[in-house]
Design an enzyme around this catalytic site. Structure first.
Site, PDB file in Angstrom:
ATOM      1  N   GLN A 193      43.333  43.493  45.290  1.00  0.00           N
ATOM      2  CA  GLN A 193      42.345  43.039  44.324  1.00  0.00           C
ATOM      3  C   GLN A 193      41.305  44.122  44.259  1.00  0.00           C
ATOM      4  OE1 GLN A 193      42.117  38.121  45.508  1.00  0.00           O
ATOM      5  NE2 GLN A 193      40.332  39.129  45.136  1.00  0.00           N
ATOM      6  N   ASN A 209      31.002  27.309  48.430  1.00  0.00           N
ATOM      7  CA  ASN A 209      31.902  27.089  47.227  1.00  0.00           C
ATOM      8  C   ASN A 209      33.011  26.490  47.679  1.00  0.00           C
ATOM      9  OD1 ASN A 209      33.557  28.981  48.951  1.00  0.00           O
ATOM     10  ND2 ASN A 209      32.866  30.689  47.542  1.00  0.00           N
ATOM     11  N   HIS A 245      40.737  36.233  40.787  1.00  0.00           N
ATOM     12  CA  HIS A 245      40.069  35.398  41.783  1.00  0.00           C
ATOM     13  C   HIS A 245      38.562  34.883  41.337  1.00  0.00           C
ATOM     14  CE1 HIS A 245      38.701  35.573  46.373  1.00  0.00           C
ATOM     15  NE2 HIS A 245      38.570  34.398  46.039  1.00  0.00           N
ATOM     16  N   ARG A 275      44.079  32.860  50.705  1.00  0.00           N
ATOM     17  CA  ARG A 275      44.104  34.378  50.248  1.00  0.00           C
ATOM     18  C   ARG A 275      45.630  34.864  50.077  1.00  0.00           C
ATOM     19  NH1 ARG A 275      39.465  34.306  49.699  1.00  0.00           N
ATOM     20  NH2 ARG A 275      37.973  35.338  51.009  1.00  0.00           N
TER      21      ARG A 275
HETATM   22  P1  NAI Z   1      37.269  26.461  57.541  1.00  0.00           P
HETATM   23  O1  NAI Z   1      36.924  27.562  58.374  1.00  0.00           O
HETATM   24  O2  NAI Z   1      36.485  25.131  57.206  1.00  0.00           O
HETATM   25  O3  NAI Z   1      38.675  25.645  57.401  1.00  0.00           O
HETATM   26  C1  NAI Z   1      39.900  26.624  57.760  1.00  0.00           C
HETATM   27  C2  NAI Z   1      40.729  25.907  58.649  1.00  0.00           C
HETATM   28  O4  NAI Z   1      41.984  26.337  58.890  1.00  0.00           O
HETATM   29  C3  NAI Z   1      40.368  25.400  59.977  1.00  0.00           C
HETATM   30  O5  NAI Z   1      40.423  23.979  60.288  1.00  0.00           O
HETATM   31  C4  NAI Z   1      41.398  26.339  60.684  1.00  0.00           C
HETATM   32  O6  NAI Z   1      41.712  25.576  61.974  1.00  0.00           O
HETATM   33  C5  NAI Z   1      42.806  26.106  59.848  1.00  0.00           C
HETATM   34  N1  NAI Z   1      43.658  27.347  60.030  1.00  0.00           N
HETATM   35  C6  NAI Z   1      43.241  28.674  60.590  1.00  0.00           C
HETATM   36  N2  NAI Z   1      44.545  29.190  61.004  1.00  0.00           N
HETATM   37  C7  NAI Z   1      45.399  28.472  60.893  1.00  0.00           C
HETATM   38  C8  NAI Z   1      46.767  28.210  60.898  1.00  0.00           C
HETATM   39  N3  NAI Z   1      47.442  29.345  61.320  1.00  0.00           N
HETATM   40  N4  NAI Z   1      47.698  27.190  60.579  1.00  0.00           N
HETATM   41  C9  NAI Z   1      47.044  26.012  60.137  1.00  0.00           C
HETATM   42  N5  NAI Z   1      45.589  26.128  59.888  1.00  0.00           N
HETATM   43  C10 NAI Z   1      44.939  26.924  60.309  1.00  0.00           C
HETATM   44  O7  NAI Z   1      37.137  27.066  55.953  1.00  0.00           O
HETATM   45  P2  NAI Z   1      37.141  26.679  54.467  1.00  0.00           P
HETATM   46  O8  NAI Z   1      35.669  26.627  53.957  1.00  0.00           O
HETATM   47  O9  NAI Z   1      37.836  25.654  54.329  1.00  0.00           O
HETATM   48  O10 NAI Z   1      37.782  27.956  53.718  1.00  0.00           O
HETATM   49  C11 NAI Z   1      39.218  28.178  54.055  1.00  0.00           C
HETATM   50  C12 NAI Z   1      39.670  29.489  53.367  1.00  0.00           C
HETATM   51  O11 NAI Z   1      39.556  29.345  52.073  1.00  0.00           O
HETATM   52  C13 NAI Z   1      38.472  30.543  53.748  1.00  0.00           C
HETATM   53  O12 NAI Z   1      38.871  31.388  54.889  1.00  0.00           O
HETATM   54  C14 NAI Z   1      38.759  31.478  52.434  1.00  0.00           C
HETATM   55  O13 NAI Z   1      39.820  32.574  52.899  1.00  0.00           O
HETATM   56  C15 NAI Z   1      39.303  30.756  51.237  1.00  0.00           C
HETATM   57  N6  NAI Z   1      38.385  30.595  50.368  1.00  0.00           N
HETATM   58  C16 NAI Z   1      38.752  30.903  48.994  1.00  0.00           C
HETATM   59  C17 NAI Z   1      37.874  31.085  47.982  1.00  0.00           C
HETATM   60  C18 NAI Z   1      38.340  31.470  46.778  1.00  0.00           C
HETATM   61  O14 NAI Z   1      37.395  31.721  45.930  1.00  0.00           O
HETATM   62  N7  NAI Z   1      39.733  31.360  46.274  1.00  0.00           N
HETATM   63  C19 NAI Z   1      36.452  30.534  48.309  1.00  0.00           C
HETATM   64  C20 NAI Z   1      36.265  30.121  49.499  1.00  0.00           C
HETATM   65  C21 NAI Z   1      37.171  30.161  50.533  1.00  0.00           C
END
Ligand code: NAI
Length: 390
Positions: free
Chosen positions: A317, A149, A341, A288
């Protein structure tokens, strides 16, 4: 209620397992069990789910995998009842082998509950509802449908940025009220062009957002992440990395949060950090809710330190009726772009994460390797680099 009843009655069924009056042959699977208990915590879709079968992530439509699972002799419990020791979730988690949850209505897997599980599947992206350290210790694999997504969320981020910068919500509300006062809206409406925009977290979603922002001709694109973007992405996007968080936020007109929730991001955006934001900056958080301190964000919007806050994720939530983010406003009475959400659960996304969940289960049943990108926690160790520096 239909799904819960069905789940409970099927859990009470005697062995050998029966389906439509036929005894089922034992099915080989990774755990060696003939048929396993698979527990899914999904959200209630109500009338909408009955009318729209593509709402796959609901208790009614059950990710579309019930007959497939039952045909292999597995028991499939589906519920939205997840709070407290008597909930269907907490009762069945005791002897379930596989837990499927969606981030949209998560079953929180605490250390105490994670006793007999072997696999957790997140139908979507974001596994912060699972105690990942406990999963590592107990050899529970945590798998996501990575990428399912990310486009859906990146598009939502673009919408959120635009609706804040262009002051859309108050303009639309004015129209519904039957009024027409252009200057009341235009006094706080801007162009996106020429602004400095930064992403906190530049993984899959953060990078897509940067790609989609580029054609708007920003003054500069920035990112903050301990994992640097690959060289080809930097060349393509022209995004500059800022290594100090306060330095990063102080340069941005607009910040989008795209990092997972973990111990290093929980409450990261709080009163102390908000002081370092540019006065009147915009903050978009579709990652989040708990990455931002609820009260501190509401206070920053009220004072005008933030000119807008938008997103779809909340620290609780479903968000209670009195949650401050439902009603918070900037000094001009606008600046709130909150929704429930749903950014990552468009019908397109639901098709992808339902198919991805099925594939993960199939791999597990057949003892096949999982897609590496889908593995957050492998057996006994973190595989993802996204949940903090370890
Ligand atoms: P991803 O794993 O590809 O990227 C996450 C990035 O955040 C990584 O590059 C990581 O190094 C970075 N990161 C982690 N801790 C950090 C910090 N303290 N400071 C700066 N960067 C940091 O994950 P993706 O696919 O990009 O998703 C990210 C988040 O988005 C998911 O974990 C989820 O919580 C949220 N999400 C929300 C959705 C929604 O419906 N609202 C749906 C899909 C994801």
């Amino acid at each position: 209620a239909f799904a819960i009843k069905r789940g409970l009655s099927s859990s009470a069924s005697a062995t050998p397992r029966m389906l439509n009056g036929h005894t089922l042959a034992p099915t080989a699977n990774h755990s060696g069990n003939a048929g396993m208990k698979i527990l899914a915590v999904l959200y209630k879709g109500g009338e909408a789910a009955k009318q729209e079968p593509r709402l796959l992530g609901t208790v009614e439509n059950q990710l579309g995998i019930r007959s497939w699972l039952e045909s292999q002799g597995h028991e499939y419990i589906v519920t939205d009842d997840k709070e407290g020791p008597n909930s269907v979730f907490q009762q069945h988690i005791k002897d379930a082998e596989v837990l499927i949850t969606t981030p949209f209505h998560p079953g929180y897997l605490t250390r105490e509950l994670a006793k007999n599980l072997k696999v957790c599947v997140t139908a979507g992206v974001g596994s912060d509802h699972i105690d990942l350290d406990a999963a590592v210790e107990r050899d529970i694999q945590v798998l996501e449908v990575t990428g399912s997504n990310v486009t859906s969320v990146a598009e939502h981020v673009m919408m959120n940025i635009l609706l804040l910068v262009r002051n859309f919500v108050p303009a639309h509300e004015m129209i519904e009220r039957g009024e027409w006062r252009v200057s009341d809206i235009a006094r706080n409406a801007f162009d996106l062009e020429g602004k400095v925009i930064g992403t906190l977290g530049a993984g899959r979603i953060g990078r897509l957002v940067l790609e989609r922002l580029r054609p708007f001709n920003p003054k500069e694109l920035l990112y903050y992440d301990y994992n640097p973007l690959p060289a080809d992405a930097v060349a393509k996007l022209g995004a500059r990395r800022v290594e100090d968080l306060k330095d990063f936020v102080s340069q941005c007109d607009i910040i989008t949060v795209n990092a997972p929730l973990h111990e290093g991001t929980k409450g990261l955006i709080n009163a102390d950090l908000l002081k370092h934001f540019k006065k009147g900056a915009y903050l978009v958080n579709t990652a989040r809710g708990a990455i931002c301190n609820t009260e501190d964000v509401a206070a920053a919007l009220k004072s005008g330190q933030l000119n807008g806050y938008a997103g779809d994720v909340w620290n609780v939530q479903p968000a209670p009726k009195n949650h401050p983010w439902r009603y918070m406003k900037n000094p001009l009475g606008g600046g709130n772009g909150m929704t429930p959400h749903y950014s990552g659960t468009t019908l397109d996304a639901q098709a992808r994460y339902a198919a991805g969940t099925k594939q993960i289960l199939e791999n597990y049943f057949q003892g096949k390797a999982q897609e590496p990108a889908n593995i957050i926690v492998g057996v006994g160790k973190y595989e993802s680099k996204s949940y903090g520096q370890r």
